[in-house]
Every structure is written in structure tokens, then in C-alpha cells.
Design a protein around this motif. Structure first.
Motif, PDB file in Angstrom:
ATOM      1  N   ASP A 151     -58.481 124.011   5.833  1.00 11.16           N
ATOM      2  CA  ASP A 151     -57.116 123.565   5.588  1.00 11.16           C
ATOM      3  C   ASP A 151     -56.774 123.691   4.099  1.00 11.16           C
ATOM      4  O   ASP A 151     -57.549 123.255   3.236  1.00 11.16           O
ATOM      5  CB  ASP A 151     -56.999 122.097   6.042  1.00 11.16           C
ATOM      6  N   ALA A 152     -55.608 124.286   3.808  1.00 12.06           N
ATOM      7  CA  ALA A 152     -55.243 124.591   2.407  1.00 12.06           C
ATOM      8  C   ALA A 152     -55.257 123.341   1.515  1.00 12.06           C
ATOM      9  O   ALA A 152     -55.773 123.390   0.391  1.00 12.06           O
ATOM     10  CB  ALA A 152     -53.874 125.250   2.361  1.00 12.06           C
ATOM     11  N   ASP A 153     -54.706 122.236   2.005  1.00  9.26           N
ATOM     12  CA  ASP A 153     -54.671 121.015   1.175  1.00  9.26           C
ATOM     13  C   ASP A 153     -56.076 120.490   0.917  1.00  9.26           C
ATOM     14  O   ASP A 153     -56.404 120.063  -0.194  1.00  9.26           O
ATOM     15  CB  ASP A 153     -53.859 119.909   1.871  1.00  9.26           C
ATOM     16  N   ASP A 154     -56.895 120.509   1.966  1.00  7.06           N
ATOM     17  CA  ASP A 154     -58.265 119.998   1.812  1.00  7.06           C
ATOM     18  C   ASP A 154     -59.107 120.893   0.888  1.00  7.06           C
ATOM     19  O   ASP A 154     -60.044 120.423   0.243  1.00  7.06           O
ATOM     20  CB  ASP A 154     -58.959 119.898   3.178  1.00  7.06           C
ATOM     21  N   LEU A 155     -58.757 122.177   0.834  1.00 10.08           N
ATOM     22  CA  LEU A 155     -59.536 123.107   0.001  1.00 10.08           C
ATOM     23  C   LEU A 155     -59.291 122.901  -1.490  1.00 10.08           C
ATOM     24  O   LEU A 155     -60.131 123.252  -2.327  1.00 10.08           O
ATOM     25  CB  LEU A 155     -59.175 124.564   0.360  1.00 10.08           C
ATOM     26  N   LEU A 156     -58.145 122.294  -1.799  1.00 12.29           N
ATOM     27  CA  LEU A 156     -57.734 122.187  -3.205  1.00 12.29           C
ATOM     28  C   LEU A 156     -58.780 121.503  -4.085  1.00 12.29           C
ATOM     29  O   LEU A 156     -59.121 121.983  -5.166  1.00 12.29           O
ATOM     30  CB  LEU A 156     -56.402 121.428  -3.280  1.00 12.29           C
ATOM     31  N   PHE A 157     -59.323 120.383  -3.618  1.00 15.29           N
ATOM     32  CA  PHE A 157     -60.311 119.645  -4.418  1.00 15.29           C
ATOM     33  C   PHE A 157     -61.495 120.550  -4.788  1.00 15.29           C
ATOM     34  O   PHE A 157     -62.006 120.513  -5.906  1.00 15.29           O
ATOM     35  CB  PHE A 157     -60.822 118.404  -3.672  1.00 15.29           C
ATOM     36  N   TYR A 158     -61.926 121.368  -3.824  1.00 16.18           N
ATOM     37  CA  TYR A 158     -63.122 122.196  -4.034  1.00 16.18           C
ATOM     38  C   TYR A 158     -62.811 123.412  -4.918  1.00 16.18           C
ATOM     39  O   TYR A 158     -63.674 123.946  -5.592  1.00 16.18           O
ATOM     40  CB  TYR A 158     -63.676 122.654  -2.685  1.00 16.18           C
ATOM     41  N   ASN A 159     -61.544 123.873  -4.867  1.00 15.23           N
ATOM     42  CA  ASN A 159     -61.165 125.051  -5.656  1.00 15.23           C
ATOM     43  C   ASN A 159     -60.905 124.724  -7.124  1.00 15.23           C
ATOM     44  O   ASN A 159     -61.032 125.594  -7.978  1.00 15.23           O
ATOM     45  CB  ASN A 159     -59.906 125.700  -5.055  1.00 15.23           C
ATOM     46  N   GLU A 160     -60.508 123.488  -7.400  1.00 17.28           N
ATOM     47  CA  GLU A 160     -60.145 123.121  -8.783  1.00 17.28           C
ATOM     48  C   GLU A 160     -61.275 122.388  -9.488  1.00 17.28           C
ATOM     49  O   GLU A 160     -62.021 121.644  -8.866  1.00 17.28           O
ATOM     50  CB  GLU A 160     -58.939 122.184  -8.768  1.00 17.28           C
ATOM     51  N   ASP A 161     -61.325 122.527 -10.816  1.00 18.00           N
ATOM     52  CA  ASP A 161     -62.382 121.836 -11.557  1.00 18.00           C
ATOM     53  C   ASP A 161     -61.883 120.501 -12.109  1.00 18.00           C
ATOM     54  O   ASP A 161     -60.687 120.201 -12.053  1.00 18.00           O
ATOM     55  CB  ASP A 161     -62.900 122.721 -12.697  1.00 18.00           C
ATOM     56  N   TRP A 162     -62.804 119.723 -12.661  1.00 13.06           N
ATOM     57  CA  TRP A 162     -62.501 118.370 -13.145  1.00 13.06           C
ATOM     58  C   TRP A 162     -61.476 118.357 -14.292  1.00 13.06           C
ATOM     59  O   TRP A 162     -60.654 117.471 -14.393  1.00 13.06           O
ATOM     60  CB  TRP A 162     -63.805 117.702 -13.596  1.00 13.06           C
ATOM     61  N   MET A 163     -61.534 119.412 -15.142  1.00 13.86           N
ATOM     62  CA  MET A 163     -60.610 119.458 -16.289  1.00 13.86           C
ATOM     63  C   MET A 163     -59.236 119.972 -15.886  1.00 13.86           C
ATOM     64  O   MET A 163     -58.326 119.987 -16.692  1.00 13.86           O
ATOM     65  CB  MET A 163     -61.171 120.388 -17.379  1.00 13.86           C
ATOM     66  N   GLY A 192     -59.917 128.327  -8.169  1.00 14.17           N
ATOM     67  CA  GLY A 192     -60.283 129.461  -7.336  1.00 14.17           C
ATOM     68  C   GLY A 192     -59.392 129.561  -6.116  1.00 14.17           C
ATOM     69  O   GLY A 192     -58.493 128.751  -5.902  1.00 14.17           O
ATOM     70  N   GLN A 193     -59.672 130.584  -5.280  1.00 22.32           N
ATOM     71  CA  GLN A 193     -58.811 130.834  -4.117  1.00 22.32           C
ATOM     72  C   GLN A 193     -59.631 130.918  -2.837  1.00 22.32           C
ATOM     73  O   GLN A 193     -59.331 131.697  -1.938  1.00 22.32           O
ATOM     74  CB  GLN A 193     -58.038 132.134  -4.337  1.00 22.32           C
ATOM     75  N   SER A 194     -60.681 130.121  -2.774  1.00 18.66           N
ATOM     76  CA  SER A 194     -61.532 130.157  -1.593  1.00 18.66           C
ATOM     77  C   SER A 194     -60.766 129.670  -0.367  1.00 18.66           C
ATOM     78  O   SER A 194     -59.958 128.753  -0.439  1.00 18.66           O
ATOM     79  CB  SER A 194     -62.759 129.267  -1.815  1.00 18.66           C
ATOM     80  N   GLN A 195     -61.063 130.299   0.754  1.00 22.38           N
ATOM     81  CA  GLN A 195     -60.432 129.911   2.019  1.00 22.38           C
ATOM     82  C   GLN A 195     -61.393 129.095   2.879  1.00 22.38           C
ATOM     83  O   GLN A 195     -61.054 128.707   3.990  1.00 22.38           O
ATOM     84  CB  GLN A 195     -60.038 131.172   2.820  1.00 22.38           C
ATOM     85  N   LEU A 196     -62.626 128.893   2.361  1.00 24.23           N
ATOM     86  CA  LEU A 196     -63.630 128.258   3.210  1.00 24.23           C
ATOM     87  C   LEU A 196     -64.639 127.443   2.410  1.00 24.23           C
ATOM     88  O   LEU A 196     -65.230 127.941   1.444  1.00 24.23           O
ATOM     89  CB  LEU A 196     -64.389 129.353   3.985  1.00 24.23           C
ATOM     90  N   VAL A 197     -64.825 126.193   2.866  1.00 24.40           N
ATOM     91  CA  VAL A 197     -65.918 125.362   2.350  1.00 24.40           C
ATOM     92  C   VAL A 197     -66.879 125.118   3.505  1.00 24.40           C
ATOM     93  O   VAL A 197     -66.451 124.757   4.608  1.00 24.40           O
ATOM     94  CB  VAL A 197     -65.407 124.009   1.820  1.00 24.40           C
ATOM     95  N   LEU A 198     -68.172 125.310   3.245  1.00 20.84           N
ATOM     96  CA  LEU A 198     -69.194 125.024   4.265  1.00 20.84           C
ATOM     97  C   LEU A 198     -69.975 123.794   3.825  1.00 20.84           C
ATOM     98  O   LEU A 198     -70.325 123.676   2.647  1.00 20.84           O
ATOM     99  CB  LEU A 198     -70.149 126.216   4.398  1.00 20.84           C
ATOM    100  N   LYS A 199     -70.256 122.906   4.795  1.00 26.55           N
ATOM    101  CA  LYS A 199     -70.978 121.669   4.464  1.00 26.55           C
ATOM    102  C   LYS A 199     -72.226 121.535   5.323  1.00 26.55           C
ATOM    103  O   LYS A 199     -72.239 120.779   6.304  1.00 26.55           O
ATOM    104  CB  LYS A 199     -70.063 120.470   4.678  1.00 26.55           C
TER     105      LYS A 199
END
Ligand code: FAD
Ligand code: MLT
Ligand code: ZN
Length: 528
Positions: free
Chosen positions: A79-91, A96-103
Motif C-alpha cells: 500500500d502506497a501510504d504504508d510504504l512511505l515510512f520505509y521509503n523515507e529516512d529519519w532526516m 526511495g520509490q520501492s513498491q514492496l516491503v517484505l517482513k
């Protein structure tokens, strides 16, 4: 400048009661509290430096089906909104533009995923708590993010040896709280402890606030479990302090920043938890004085000294402004501040030692003012001032960060050189909102010869960045320093390793990388 002999424990109590909010632990890490701005894609901001490598395959439906087979639907984020946290850094500097997070939940699952990605030439980014400060934990383009956050179990603890074995995705603070119940302490502490993973700490060889006392992870980590790009599992989860059979392979992974494999397990030697601690927060009038107090602290406090941190007046000012708190030293603002922590087993002994040390420092007029925490919550509050600086200097809109090792006498000159350069360019002002730069500030781990030069900005801009880089790196090289004392290379310093390593060293690093990751799928566009 105020000068007052207030070091004594009794006279300090009233000061603390006035200035420090007792029982209030300040929030240190929040990912997006300071701004709701949209972060530009790294690929756009740095299009002149990096292009997507066409050798990497683009994710398709068949890949998604394979990953669902390994992890079930629950182990994937698309999901695009859920991906945002993983694509962006702390600063909020890189995106990034990843379409997939694997856990994945198990080492075996990590192995199946990496084997498949390697065969398909799908690029991946390992991610821990995503608190890294060099753009290493986020994709640049469409790399798949492999988050370790579901691998978060303590595996075992030996209360005789103090050896803890745990999954890489355990949050540092969780590991330390577990150890506290057993009378032990994790040999690493840092401001991001509530979010970062021990696997992430090992992957970037984090230094933190007590390296002076407990040493580097290169010494305390006894063994690792890691999955190589071809899916093979390297298992060295030892409990041995001494093992001289062959190359010490685990060292390759400590500080490898996700470029060689995915760390899934850690075996680490943990010290007994100190039974008593003191924290003193001191004001001094020059960097010269900071160094002199450090020399005296090592001599006088010796075995009980567990941290020696410094910060300049502007770091503290920006932090106080952000936290909406008054300066902990009530007598005014000073050019430099020092936080000293002692840890030991006998309160009376430690109190007396600290008191004598501070008496000497006041008498020698090295210290202008100071306070000593009287209980645990005051200790936490004083630490919060130091630990909140990264957030305080970023809250203005952004920050250019440099974590450098330079011989101590010249350490702070880098901050002065940067401020001069920015002032000459007419782009810096603490108050004038029309200037892009707020200030160049300095703080860090004096005990380790490690300065954090932070250029606090109102927004990220190529004009400011090109004034700072390669200027900062050249300055460090000319003093034989290191361009990264603890945060690593990541994306930010990929092109700059040559300022700290020789061509022969860089070649050896590249050969190791190519040997274990011949397809280059592990955290591409970074490191070297
Ligand atoms: P991430 O940010 O998720 O990842 C960091 C790097 O490691 C990336 O390259 C990533 O690909 C890789 N990685 C992560 N997990 C794995 C894994 N399991 N296997 C392989 N590769 C992996 N650093 C210090 O050294 N000292 C400090 O005092 C300090 N204080 C900080 C304070 C704050 C407020 C913040 C935000 C950061 C601070 N840092 C400090 C930066 C520091 O590096 C991180 O906080 C921490 O070590 C990173 O852990 P993480 O789990 O967030 O890793
Ligand atoms: C610190 O020492 O506070 C960290 O390394 C983070 C930072 O430099 O901002
Ligand atoms: Zn640091």
C-alpha cells in the motif's frame, strides 16, 4: 559570564529542582513531527550522481506471488501510504520509490527471499529501525525493502557469562530492558534506542554514547548469523570470547551496511549493569576548556567514567527552542557544555570522586557552572538534552550531517571553518528566515575523538550542499581524520570514501563485495 561554585551535591539540588522537569522523559525520536513537507525523490535530487542500473529486474506479479508463497499476504506491504515510512529516512532528506516491503519472520524465510532475488536480479535494501543518518536504509529507486522488524525474539541469555543471543530485529531499548531485569546492560546506547534494531546497530557499527566505557561492537559482538545473497546461511552464533581459528568473518558484517548480506542473529557479550550512576552537566567557556576537563576527567574519574559528551552553545540553543525548555544551566548561555556520566558499584565512593573532580575543575577555573542530577529522573532529563540534539537541529527544516573523527586539538575547528565559509557566502543566520542556513553546530563524543558537525538548514538545497561538499571531506583528509566515525557511508558518502581510504583499501573492499555479491543486489548505489 557567571562564575559560581555550585558543584557541591547539596547546593545543586535546588538548582535542579528549578530547572529540570523531574519524572519527565523527553521524546527523543519521532519520525516526522517537525515537518509535514513532501520529501523529494533521491533519484530526482541526485539525478546528476545516480541512475538506475538497468541490470536489475523490475518487480512483476510473478515475483509478488513468489513472496506471498514464502511469507503469506501478511508479510508483504504494497500500500502506497504504508510504504512511505520505509521509503523515507529519519532526516527527511532521502526518499526511495520501492513498491514492496517484505517482513520475514525467520532466517529460513530470509534465505528463500535472497536466493530468489539473486536469481532474478531483484535489488534489495535491508532495513532495521530506519534511523540511519546517511541514506543507507532506504532505496534509491525501486529496490525491495527487507525489513527485519518481525524478527524480534530474544533467543537466549546466559546469566553467568552475560552472553545475549537475539534476533536482528529486536529494538535496542527492548534488549536493554530485558538485560536490566537480569542485572546486565547492553554495551551500546544511543538516542535512537527506542526505534533502532540491534541488527541495524551491528550493520552500521554504531558507536553511541558509551563507547568510551564498553568499546566498539567489533569487540563485544561474539558471533553473528547472516544470510548471504545466494541464500546460504552463515552461522557463527558463538559464545566464545576467544577463537583463533581462521579469519574472523563476523567482522566483515560489522559495519557492512547491508552490502554483503542480511544479519539475522547476534551473539553479544554484555557487562554487569552499574549499580550507581551520576550525571553532571557543565558549562565551560572555550573548546580548550572542554579538552582540559576531558583530560582531568580521565585522570580523576578513571574507572568510573562512562561517558564524556560535549555540545556547543548553538546546539543547545536549538534543542531548547525545539523542546520548549529553558537551558538546564540557569546562570546564562555558554559557548560549550559537557555531559559527564559515571557508572560504578559504590555510590558513596563515586559521589566523592565526582565531587572532588568537580571541585578541582572549578578551582582551576575550567568549569564556569554546572549541575549534578540527584536521582534517576534527573539523570534521564540531563541525558535528554544531549540525546535530543539531533532532533533539535533538524527541526528547523533539515540538516546536513557529518560524523567525523579528527585529532582532538583540531576537532572543533571544523565547525568554525564551516561557519566562516557559510558566512562568507552570506547564507547563514540564526534568526533571519530568508537565509537557507540556520547555523553550523558541533557536538559529540569527545571521549572517542568524534565530532558531529551538523549544518542546520531551513530547507535542503544544492547550493548549500555544494558549499559543504567536498569542502568538509577535504578539510578532514588534510587533518588525517575519517569522514565517518560512526554513521557509515550509505548513499551520502558513497563517492567520498577515497578521502579516508587508500586505492588499495578501496580495491580490497570492492573485491570482497564482488565476491559475496557478484550480482550487486545488496543495497546498490551505496557504500563504495
Ligand atoms: P537502519 O537505519 O534501518 O539501517 C542502517 C544500515 O544498516 C542500512 O544500510 C541498512 O541497509 C543496514 N541494515 C539494517 N539492518 C540490517 C540487517 N539486519 N542486516 C544487514 N544490514 C542491515 N549512530 C551512532 O553510531 N551513534 C549514535 O550515538 C547515534 N545516535 C543516533 C541518534 C538518533 C536520534 C538517530 C536518528 C540516529 C542515531 N545514530 C547513531 C545513527 C545510527 O546508525 C542508528 O540509529 C542505528 O545504528 C541504525 O540502526 P537501525 O536499526 O535504525 O538501522
Ligand atoms: C549522536 O551522537 O547524537 C548521533 O550520532 C546522532 C547525530 O549525530 O545526530
Ligand atoms: Zn554520535
Amino acid at each position: 559570564m557567571h562564575r559560581r561554585t555550585l558543584y557541591s551535591l547539596s547546593s545543586t539540588v535546588s538548582l535542579l529542582r528549578r530547572n529540570i522537569r523531574v519524572n519527565q522523559r523527553l521524546v527523543v525520536v519521532s519520525t516526522a513531527s517537525y515537518s509535514t513537507k513532501t520529501v523529494a525523490f533521491t533519484a530526482d535530487t541526485y539525478s546528476h550522481k545516480v541512475q538506475r542500473d538497468p541490470k536489475f529486474k523490475k518487480l512483476d506479479d510473478a515475483d509478488i506471488e513468489f513472496f506471498k508463497g514464502v511469507l503469506t499476504d501478511k508479510g508483504l506491504i504494497t500500500d502506497a501510504d504504508d510504504l512511505l515510512f520505509y521509503n523515507e529516512d529519519w532526516m527527511r532528506k532521502y526518499r526511495g520509490q520501492s513498491q514492496l516491503v517484505l517482513k520475514p519472520k525467520t532466517t529460513e524465510q530470509v534465505s528463500q527471499i535472497l536466493k530468489y532475488c539473486n536469481e532474478q536480479k531483484l535489488a534489495v535494501v535491508p532495513q532495521g529501525g530506519n534511523t540511519g543518518l546517511v541514506g543507507g536504509s532506504n532505496p534509491i529507486f525501486d529496490e525491495i525493502i527487507i525489513s527485519l522488524s518481525s524478527m524480534n525474539k530474544i533467543r537466549s541469555f546466559d546469566s553467568v557469562s552475560g552472553i545475549l543471543k537475539l534476533d536482528a530485529g529486536v529494538i535496542l531499548e527492548t534488549a536493554d530492558q530485558y538485560l536490566a531485569e537480569q542485572g546486565y546492560i547492553f554495551p551500546l546506547d544511543l538516542g535512537a534506542k527506542g526505534s533502532c534494531h540491534v541488527g541495524g546497530n551491528v550493520a552500521c557499527n554504531a558507536g553511541g554514547l558509551r563507547l568510551l566505557r564498553y568499546g566498539s561492537l567489533h569487540g563485544s559482538v561474539l558471533g553473528l548469523e547472516a544470510v548471504l545473497p545466494d541464500g546460504s546461511i552463515y552461522d557463527s552464533m558463538h559464545s566464545l570470547r576467544k577463537d583463533n581459528t581462521g579469519y574472523d568473518l563476523k567482522q566483515l558484517f560489522i559495519g557492512s551496511e547491508g552490502t554483503l548480506g542480511i544479519i539475522t542473529g547476534i551473539s553479544i557479550l554484555c557487562p554487569s549493569r552499574p549499580q550507581t550512576q551520576n550525571v553532571a552537566f557543565l558549562a565551560v567557556s572555550s573548546y580548550e576548556a572542554v579538552q582540559k576537563v576531558f583530560v582531568e576527567a580521565r585522570k580523576e574519574l578513571s574507572e568510573i567514567l562512562s561517558a564524556f559528551e560535549f555540545m556547543d552553545g548553538t546546539s543547545l540553543y536549538l534543542t531548547g527552542k525545539h523542546l520548549k525548555l529553558d537551558n538546564p544551566i540557569e546562570s546564562g548561555e555558554y559557548p560549550f557544555y559537557i555531559l559527564i556520566e559515571t557508572s560504578g558499584s559504590n555510590k558513596e565512593h563515586d559521589d566523592e570522586k565526582l565531587e572532588n573532580f568537580l571541585a578541582g575543575a572549578m578551582e582551576a577555573e575550567l568549569v564556569d557552572d554546572g549541575i549534578i542530577a540527584q536521582d534517576e529522573s534527573q539523570i534521564q532529563s540531563l541525558w535528554s538534552w544531549r540525546e535530543s540534539i539531533p532532533e533539535g537541529v533538524t527541526a528547523t527544516g533539515g540538516v546536513y550531517k557529518y560524523d567525523v573523527s579528527i585529532p582532538l586539538p583540531e576537532l572543533y575547528s571544523l565547525v568554525e571553518a564551516c561557519n566562516e565559509r557559510l558566512q562568507e557566502a552570506g547564507i547563514v543566520s540564526l534568526e533571519d528566515e530568508s537565509k537557507p542556513v540556520v547555523a553550523a553546530v558541533g557536538y559529540g563524543h569527545i571521549g572517542d575523538g568524534n565530532l558531529h558537525l551538523n549544518v542546520s538548514v531551513r530547507k535542503y538545497s544544492s547550493e548549500v550542499e555544494s558549499l559543504l561538499e567536498p569542502f568538509v571531506y577535504e578539510w578532514i583528509q588534510s587533518r588525517k581524520g575519517s569522514i565517518s566515525a560512526e554513521h557509515g557511508l550509505g548513499f551520502q558518502k558513497k563517492n567520498y570514501i577515497g578521502y579516508s581510504k587508500s586505492p588499495v583499501e578501496i580495491n580490497m573492499i570492492k573485491e570482497i563485495k564482488n565476491h559475496y555479491d557478484p550480482n550487486g543486489i545488496m543495497n546498490p548505489y551505496k557504500y563504495v
